[in-house]
Design a protein around this motif. Sequence first.
Motif, PDB file in Angstrom:
ATOM      1  N   GLY A 183      10.499   7.194 -51.117  1.00 47.54           N
ATOM      2  CA  GLY A 183       9.490   6.142 -51.021  1.00 47.54           C
ATOM      3  C   GLY A 183       9.597   5.350 -49.730  1.00 47.54           C
ATOM      4  N   GLY A 184      10.817   5.301 -49.195  1.00 45.88           N
ATOM      5  CA  GLY A 184      11.024   4.609 -47.934  1.00 45.88           C
ATOM      6  C   GLY A 184      10.842   5.516 -46.725  1.00 45.88           C
ATOM      7  N   SER A 185      10.323   6.714 -46.996  1.00 46.22           N
ATOM      8  CA  SER A 185      10.041   7.719 -45.960  1.00 46.22           C
ATOM      9  C   SER A 185      11.286   8.315 -45.311  1.00 46.22           C
ATOM     10  N   ALA A 186      12.419   8.199 -45.983  1.00 48.44           N
ATOM     11  CA  ALA A 186      13.570   8.956 -45.518  1.00 48.44           C
ATOM     12  C   ALA A 186      13.332  10.426 -45.854  1.00 48.44           C
ATOM     13  N   THR A 187      13.775  11.308 -44.994  1.00 43.95           N
ATOM     14  CA  THR A 187      13.514  12.739 -45.177  1.00 43.95           C
ATOM     15  C   THR A 187      14.808  13.543 -45.142  1.00 43.95           C
ATOM     16  N   VAL A 188      14.771  14.638 -45.867  1.00 43.49           N
ATOM     17  CA  VAL A 188      15.880  15.581 -45.878  1.00 43.49           C
ATOM     18  C   VAL A 188      15.291  16.976 -45.753  1.00 43.49           C
ATOM     19  N   TYR A 189      15.917  17.807 -44.938  1.00 44.30           N
ATOM     20  CA  TYR A 189      15.439  19.172 -44.723  1.00 44.30           C
ATOM     21  C   TYR A 189      16.578  20.171 -44.939  1.00 44.30           C
ATOM     22  N   SER A 190      16.205  21.350 -45.382  1.00 47.97           N
ATOM     23  CA  SER A 190      17.195  22.412 -45.414  1.00 47.97           C
ATOM     24  C   SER A 190      17.500  22.830 -43.984  1.00 47.97           C
ATOM     25  N   ASP A 191      18.673  23.362 -43.782  1.00 50.56           N
ATOM     26  CA  ASP A 191      19.063  23.770 -42.429  1.00 50.56           C
ATOM     27  C   ASP A 191      18.118  24.828 -41.872  1.00 50.56           C
ATOM     28  N   SER A 192      17.562  25.651 -42.738  1.00 52.11           N
ATOM     29  CA  SER A 192      16.729  26.760 -42.276  1.00 52.11           C
ATOM     30  C   SER A 192      15.379  26.303 -41.714  1.00 52.11           C
ATOM     31  N   VAL A 193      14.950  25.092 -42.047  1.00 53.06           N
ATOM     32  CA  VAL A 193      13.648  24.628 -41.565  1.00 53.06           C
ATOM     33  C   VAL A 193      13.754  23.414 -40.652  1.00 53.06           C
ATOM     34  N   LYS A 194      14.938  22.865 -40.524  1.00 58.41           N
ATOM     35  CA  LYS A 194      15.117  21.650 -39.733  1.00 58.41           C
ATOM     36  C   LYS A 194      14.659  21.882 -38.304  1.00 58.41           C
ATOM     37  N   GLY A 195      13.864  20.955 -37.796  1.00 59.02           N
ATOM     38  CA  GLY A 195      13.357  21.071 -36.437  1.00 59.02           C
ATOM     39  C   GLY A 195      12.047  21.819 -36.343  1.00 59.02           C
ATOM     40  N   ARG A 196      11.642  22.493 -37.418  1.00 58.84           N
ATOM     41  CA  ARG A 196      10.386  23.253 -37.417  1.00 58.84           C
ATOM     42  C   ARG A 196       9.366  22.687 -38.400  1.00 58.84           C
ATOM     43  N   PHE A 197       9.855  22.167 -39.509  1.00 57.44           N
ATOM     44  CA  PHE A 197       8.975  21.634 -40.545  1.00 57.44           C
ATOM     45  C   PHE A 197       9.054  20.107 -40.554  1.00 57.44           C
ATOM     46  N   THR A 198       7.928  19.487 -40.927  1.00 58.75           N
ATOM     47  CA  THR A 198       7.884  18.034 -41.067  1.00 58.75           C
ATOM     48  C   THR A 198       7.204  17.675 -42.378  1.00 58.75           C
ATOM     49  N   ILE A 199       7.904  16.922 -43.203  1.00 54.06           N
ATOM     50  CA  ILE A 199       7.338  16.460 -44.469  1.00 54.06           C
ATOM     51  C   ILE A 199       6.822  15.039 -44.291  1.00 54.06           C
ATOM     52  N   SER A 200       5.693  14.756 -44.921  1.00 56.66           N
ATOM     53  CA  SER A 200       5.132  13.411 -44.842  1.00 56.66           C
ATOM     54  C   SER A 200       4.359  13.118 -46.118  1.00 56.66           C
ATOM     55  N   ARG A 201       4.050  11.867 -46.316  1.00 55.73           N
ATOM     56  CA  ARG A 201       3.295  11.455 -47.498  1.00 55.73           C
ATOM     57  C   ARG A 201       2.280  10.397 -47.092  1.00 55.73           C
ATOM     58  N   ASP A 202       1.169  10.370 -47.794  1.00 54.22           N
ATOM     59  CA  ASP A 202       0.143   9.361 -47.576  1.00 54.22           C
ATOM     60  C   ASP A 202      -0.146   8.738 -48.938  1.00 54.22           C
ATOM     61  N   ASN A 203       0.440   7.592 -49.185  1.00 51.02           N
ATOM     62  CA  ASN A 203       0.288   6.960 -50.492  1.00 51.02           C
ATOM     63  C   ASN A 203      -1.163   6.574 -50.764  1.00 51.02           C
ATOM     64  N   ALA A 204      -1.905   6.223 -49.725  1.00 46.43           N
ATOM     65  CA  ALA A 204      -3.305   5.836 -49.914  1.00 46.43           C
ATOM     66  C   ALA A 204      -4.152   7.012 -50.398  1.00 46.43           C
ATOM     67  N   LYS A 205      -3.747   8.226 -50.024  1.00 43.71           N
ATOM     68  CA  LYS A 205      -4.479   9.420 -50.427  1.00 43.71           C
ATOM     69  C   LYS A 205      -3.786  10.167 -51.562  1.00 43.71           C
ATOM     70  N   ASN A 206      -2.697   9.587 -52.062  1.00 39.91           N
ATOM     71  CA  ASN A 206      -1.930  10.242 -53.136  1.00 39.91           C
ATOM     72  C   ASN A 206      -1.585  11.683 -52.774  1.00 39.91           C
TER      73      ASN A 206
END
Length: 113
Positions: free
Chosen positions: A52-75
């Motif tokens: 909820g605080g927008s902290a992110t965790v990635y698996s080593d296999s995707v780190k640096g290539r993938f980006t996760i994000s959320r838009d609470n206004a758009k659910n």
Amino acid sequence: VQLQASGGGLVQSGGSLRLSCAASASISSINVMGWHRQVPGKSREVVALITGGSATVYSDSVKGRFTISRDNAKNSLYLQMNNLNPDDTGVYYCYVLSPTLYWGQGTLVTVSS
């Protein structure tokens, strides 16, 4: 909460895709959301998660290539996937933990070499 994942498809190695996960209810109070993926014959594996605080965790296999994000206004939850390779092929599932665990239906990503 119902989750609808979309955005999968066929892409060549080195290409990009953006996955979306639309929730049927407000996600503003949901602390943990994320993506897993499953390759045929293998168990489901963690790809990324976001709090909820927008902290992110990635698996080593995707780190640096993938980006996760959320838009609470758009659910909505997103996964931007760049520099894809054939090992990224699989069905991608979004989930929320609120505290019950809910899964989306999955969207297929196929990366050709």
